[in-house]
Design an enzyme around this catalytic site. Sequence first.
Site, short mmCIF file in Angstrom:
data_model
loop_
_atom_site.label_atom_id
_atom_site.label_comp_id
_atom_site.label_asym_id
_atom_site.label_seq_id
_atom_site.Cartn_x
_atom_site.Cartn_y
_atom_site.Cartn_z
N GLU A 185 14.97 -14.21 -3.64
CA GLU A 185 15.73 -13.94 -2.30
C GLU A 185 16.10 -15.24 -1.72
O GLU A 185 15.42 -15.97 -1.33
CB GLU A 185 15.03 -13.00 -1.38
CG GLU A 185 16.02 -12.62 -0.44
CD GLU A 185 15.23 -11.49 0.73
OE1 GLU A 185 15.45 -11.52 1.85
OE2 GLU A 185 14.53 -10.72 -0.17
N LYS A 205 8.41 -6.32 6.47
CA LYS A 205 8.96 -7.07 5.16
C LYS A 205 9.13 -8.27 5.34
O LYS A 205 8.82 -8.94 4.26
CB LYS A 205 9.86 -5.97 4.97
CG LYS A 205 10.73 -6.25 3.45
CD LYS A 205 11.54 -7.13 3.58
CE LYS A 205 12.22 -7.45 2.04
NZ LYS A 205 13.33 -8.43 2.06
N ASP A 264 -2.53 -10.74 -7.18
CA ASP A 264 -1.71 -9.30 -7.28
C ASP A 264 -1.33 -8.82 -6.11
O ASP A 264 -1.71 -8.49 -4.99
CB ASP A 264 -3.33 -8.35 -7.85
CG ASP A 264 -2.75 -6.89 -7.74
OD1 ASP A 264 -1.65 -6.51 -7.73
OD2 ASP A 264 -3.47 -6.15 -8.34
N HIS A 324 21.77 -16.28 5.96
CA HIS A 324 21.25 -15.47 4.72
C HIS A 324 22.57 -15.36 3.82
O HIS A 324 22.40 -15.81 2.58
CB HIS A 324 20.65 -14.10 5.13
CG HIS A 324 20.17 -13.31 3.97
ND1 HIS A 324 18.88 -13.74 3.45
CD2 HIS A 324 20.42 -12.06 3.12
CE1 HIS A 324 18.61 -12.76 2.52
NE2 HIS A 324 19.43 -12.04 2.37
#
Length: 392
Positions: free
Chosen positions: A81, A261, A277, A374
């Site tokens: 991203e 997030k 993990d 972004h």
Amino acid sequence: MTSRLPGFYRLPLRQRQNVLAENVGFSISDRAALASDTPLELPQADLMIENVVGIFSLPYGVAVNFLVNGRDYLVPMVTEEPSIVAAASHAARLVRDGGGIEAEADPALMTGQIHVIDLPDAEAAATRVKRSAPRLVEVARALQPRMSARGCGAREITATVLPDGTLLVHLTADVGDAMGANAVNTLVEGMASHVVDVTGGTPNIRIVSNLADRRLARARARVPEALLRTRERAGGDVARRIVRACDLATHSPHRAATHNKGIMNGIDSVALATGQDWRAIEAGAHAFAARGGTYQPLATWRYDDGCLCGRIEIPLAVGTVGARIGSSPRAGLSLRMLGVAGARELAAVMAAVGLAQNLAALRALADEGIQQGHMALHRRTGEHPRPTPPTS
């Protein structure tokens, strides 16, 4: 070593590799691994998972400017991203100018669960577990003598009666510098028969819990309002808007999900780079965010005496040793880049990255919005040549 590398992002790719290698002090083999287009060979990948047919690559970057507990860190990040690495680096510079980030992590205590069913009297069984706990802990420690010799291993055993009349036994162990899932799974499977000897009944599931709420990492930062000033807004105005946005996340789970997030954008990227993990980390983080019955933000901000003050607390079950890390060439490279002494230091740095990532997102939201920067980075993908399609 310094993480303050002005203009690093403007350098050509090969020059960035050289600057990083010289700054960190990479060996010749480390430099070769960093520059390799194929750090993971197909035969090695074929041993890692089933039904391998190829290798899927992701960009491997480095966030600069991080000052954590007075020490510089160059932070490896793996993500697809755009804006994550840039945002983390930018926020780290803001916080650096305010004195850097303070962070720490708890000892590596992990919880395994043994579920006992078919009990005639669960309350009596729980009482027997409580009375037998010291002996059961010693039995558990004897099952893993090498861990115990290192000062790790089983620490405590507790039992809880569930509403359905079954018994949930929790076994807590210190797993040292390992992530710990395999060690705890082995431990609870080995202890199931001993627990049943005490409780009666039938053992059901025996598995580690990914809610590592005994293994928390925390980070704190203070940013003077002058450092938050933008072309459109005074620093104090930006700080107050950030606090209001954070308050919104405490009232709205829809906002809190996006708030968290953004935090995990940074933490997951470091987790991928260091061979952790990341799915377990995500599961634990979101479960921890909902521990009070409503989903809450993992990082919070307040405005105090001309400074924006932030704090994050998050469960981070990470490791610096183990098969997962050994099987990934880049994971070892990432840990050498970070120079962390063990799992607790790695967790502290990852918490610092999560806090910085949250600051970057909130600052953008409080000013020009997320999309302007972004999407500009998204458009860069159009500047790169596309692979030639196969001919028919």
